[in-house]
Design a protein around this motif. Structure first.
Motif, short mmCIF file in Angstrom:
data_model
loop_
_atom_site.label_atom_id
_atom_site.label_comp_id
_atom_site.label_asym_id
_atom_site.label_seq_id
_atom_site.Cartn_x
_atom_site.Cartn_y
_atom_site.Cartn_z
N LEU A 5 0.98 -1.19 -0.02
CA LEU A 5 0.04 -0.08 0.14
C LEU A 5 0.62 1.36 -0.08
O LEU A 5 0.34 2.35 -0.69
N CYS A 6 2.01 1.11 0.84
CA CYS A 6 2.83 2.41 0.92
C CYS A 6 3.39 2.98 -0.60
O CYS A 6 3.72 3.74 -1.04
N ARG A 7 3.91 1.51 -1.20
CA ARG A 7 4.56 1.56 -2.54
C ARG A 7 3.65 2.17 -3.70
O ARG A 7 3.92 2.91 -4.71
N SER A 8 2.38 2.04 -3.48
CA SER A 8 1.35 2.50 -4.56
C SER A 8 0.98 3.89 -4.02
O SER A 8 0.11 4.58 -4.75
N SER A 9 1.58 4.41 -3.10
CA SER A 9 1.55 5.99 -2.82
C SER A 9 0.00 6.20 -2.22
O SER A 9 -0.48 7.17 -2.08
N ASP A 10 -0.65 5.31 -1.59
CA ASP A 10 -2.09 5.37 -1.09
C ASP A 10 -2.00 5.55 0.46
O ASP A 10 -1.98 4.62 1.02
N LEU A 11 -1.57 6.76 0.50
CA LEU A 11 -1.04 6.92 2.20
C LEU A 11 -2.42 6.61 2.98
O LEU A 11 -2.32 6.28 4.18
N ALA A 12 -3.61 7.07 2.49
CA ALA A 12 -4.65 7.17 3.36
C ALA A 12 -5.06 5.51 3.77
O ALA A 12 -5.41 5.01 4.86
N SER A 13 -5.00 4.68 2.76
CA SER A 13 -5.40 3.29 2.73
C SER A 13 -4.05 2.65 3.65
O SER A 13 -4.29 1.67 4.38
N ALA A 14 -2.78 3.05 3.39
CA ALA A 14 -1.86 2.36 4.21
C ALA A 14 -2.06 2.64 5.61
O ALA A 14 -1.59 2.17 6.68
N ARG A 15 -2.45 4.01 6.13
CA ARG A 15 -2.67 4.30 7.48
C ARG A 15 -3.74 3.45 8.16
O ARG A 15 -3.66 3.01 9.34
N SER A 16 -4.97 3.32 7.25
CA SER A 16 -5.84 2.87 7.98
C SER A 16 -5.79 1.00 7.97
O SER A 16 -5.99 0.78 9.16
N PHE A 17 -4.69 0.85 7.19
CA PHE A 17 -4.39 -0.71 7.36
C PHE A 17 -3.55 -0.89 8.53
O PHE A 17 -3.61 -1.72 9.33
N PHE A 18 -2.49 0.22 8.57
CA PHE A 18 -1.63 -0.07 9.75
C PHE A 18 -2.49 0.15 11.09
O PHE A 18 -2.13 -0.62 11.98
N ASP A 19 -3.48 1.01 11.08
CA ASP A 19 -4.16 1.20 12.35
C ASP A 19 -5.09 -0.18 12.65
O ASP A 19 -5.17 -0.44 13.99
N SER A 20 -5.27 -1.09 11.67
CA SER A 20 -5.87 -2.26 11.95
C SER A 20 -5.12 -3.37 12.41
O SER A 20 -5.33 -4.50 12.86
N ILE A 21 -3.75 -3.29 12.27
CA ILE A 21 -2.74 -4.15 12.89
C ILE A 21 -2.97 -4.31 14.39
O ILE A 21 -2.63 -3.57 14.96
N PRO A 22 -3.31 -5.53 14.86
CA PRO A 22 -3.49 -5.62 16.33
C PRO A 22 -2.16 -5.56 17.15
O PRO A 22 -2.05 -4.91 18.28
N ASP A 23 -1.06 -6.35 16.70
CA ASP A 23 0.16 -5.95 17.23
C ASP A 23 1.23 -5.63 16.29
O ASP A 23 2.09 -6.10 15.48
N LYS A 24 1.45 -4.34 16.44
CA LYS A 24 2.31 -3.70 15.73
C LYS A 24 3.72 -3.86 16.36
O LYS A 24 4.02 -3.67 17.54
N ASP A 25 4.78 -4.10 15.45
CA ASP A 25 6.05 -4.14 15.72
C ASP A 25 6.82 -2.96 15.21
O ASP A 25 6.51 -2.08 14.30
N VAL A 26 8.12 -3.21 15.50
CA VAL A 26 9.23 -1.87 14.84
C VAL A 26 8.93 -1.97 13.32
O VAL A 26 8.91 -0.73 12.79
#
Length: 322
Positions: A5-26
């Motif tokens: 998603l980041c490589r597609s330059s779709d920042l909004a979708s990338a951030r939405s997907f990031f927020d949905s990740i339950p256990d975010k690592d580094v």
């Protein structure tokens, strides 16, 4: 998925997907952070980085820190952010690796704080050519080419072998100051002593060096003898010098080459330069032809602009280490 998603330059979708990740690592945080910086969203990227340091127990790794510092450097950000990240590194007891040390030196140097850059440079345990190159670039930009040359010679004297990037930096420094003899010497040193094959960047530096010094015949000779096809940047450097020093004979030979190349719509200034050169030579029919060509290719000369940063955050800090 996040990287895609980041490589597609779709920042909004990338951030939405990031927020949905339950256990975010580094890695997740680093990927999202790189997405902000790759799209020039510097302020949001820095705020995102601070959010991680304040709301999680995760510690930034080398990749993340280099990403943040590189973003600050590319934006020419005032050193407050560089100092804050530097402090984070010190408090965490993070070792200055090659990439981290280079990024911090480069960040300070591009912000105009050579004093801080020098302190980091002196504290790097094992200085290599990347650290020296970053210092040479910053020194040339803010302290002058003579100082940069001194630093380059000091590097060589202690046995650190320059690389292709180092020679690009020192040749560029010579071009800024019009040091033609020094530039020739370093170009010869690069080829004969260190055995590097000149790249398009090295040729560009030499052409720019000759052009700015008014040695247009020498600049054009370099272009004709290059081992690769010269790019738009090199031709623009030569043509701009031809206009400055009123040499239409050399300009007209280069104009035909440039007009046969694919010129982007954003490069309207080059068409305007060619039009001015034709006018200088009294070739008014060619002036009209270039203007018509601009209309056909839907090219417009972009107006000059500048920007300033308002309200640099003076409290740009990170949480203390307990």
């Amino acid at each position: 998925m996040l990287g895609s998603l980041c490589r597609s330059s779709d920042l909004a979708s990338a951030r939405s997907f990031f927020d949905s990740i339950p256990d975010k690592d580094v890695v997740s945080w680093s990927t999202m952070l790189a997405c902000y910086f790759s799209q020039g969203r510097l302020a949001e990227g820095l705020a995102f980085f601070r959010t991680m340091t304040f709301t999680t127990q995760l510690a930034a790794d080398y990749v993340m820190l280099v990403t943040v510092l590189t973003g600050c450097a590319s934006a020419g950000l005032l050193p407050v952010s560089c100092r804050a990240i530097h402090g984070y590194v010190v408090r965490r007891g993070i070792t200055f690796t090659m990439h981290l040390g280079t990024a911090l030196i480069d960040c300070y140097a591009k912000a105009g704080r050579l004093d801080y850059a020098s302190r980091v440079f002196c504290r790097v345990p094992l200085r290599n050519v990347m650290h020296w190159t970053a210092m040479i670039c910053g020194t040339a930009a803010h302290l002058g080419s003579e100082k940069a040359i001194q630093l380059f010679e000091e590097m060589c004297q202690i046995g650190v072998q320059p690389n292709e990037m180092t020679f690009t930096a020192i040749l560029s420094a010579c071009g800024q100051a019009g040091l033609v003899d020094q530039g020739r010497k370093f170009f010869k040193l690069m080829v004969d002593t260190y055995g590097f094959e000149p790249t398009i960047h090295h040729y560009g530096c030499i052409v720019d060096l000759y052009a700015k010094a008014g040695k247009l015949e020498d600049a054009y000779e370099v272009i004709k003898t290059m081992r690769m096809e010269p790019n738009i940047i090199i031709w623009t450097s030569l043509l701009a010098a031809c206009k400055k020093f009123k040499n239409f004979d050399i300009a007209v030979e280069g104009i035909g080459k440039v007009l046969s190349m694919e010129i982007s719509e954003e490069n309207g200034g080059l068409y305007a330069l060619i039009s001015d050169l034709y006018a200088m030579g009294g070739r008014w029919e060619d002036v009209l032809r270039v203007r018509s060509l601009m209309e056909e290719r839907n090219v417009r000369k972009i107006r000059g602009s500048s920007s300033i940063k308002v309200g640099e955050p003076q409290d740009f800090t990170f949480p203390a280490v307990s």
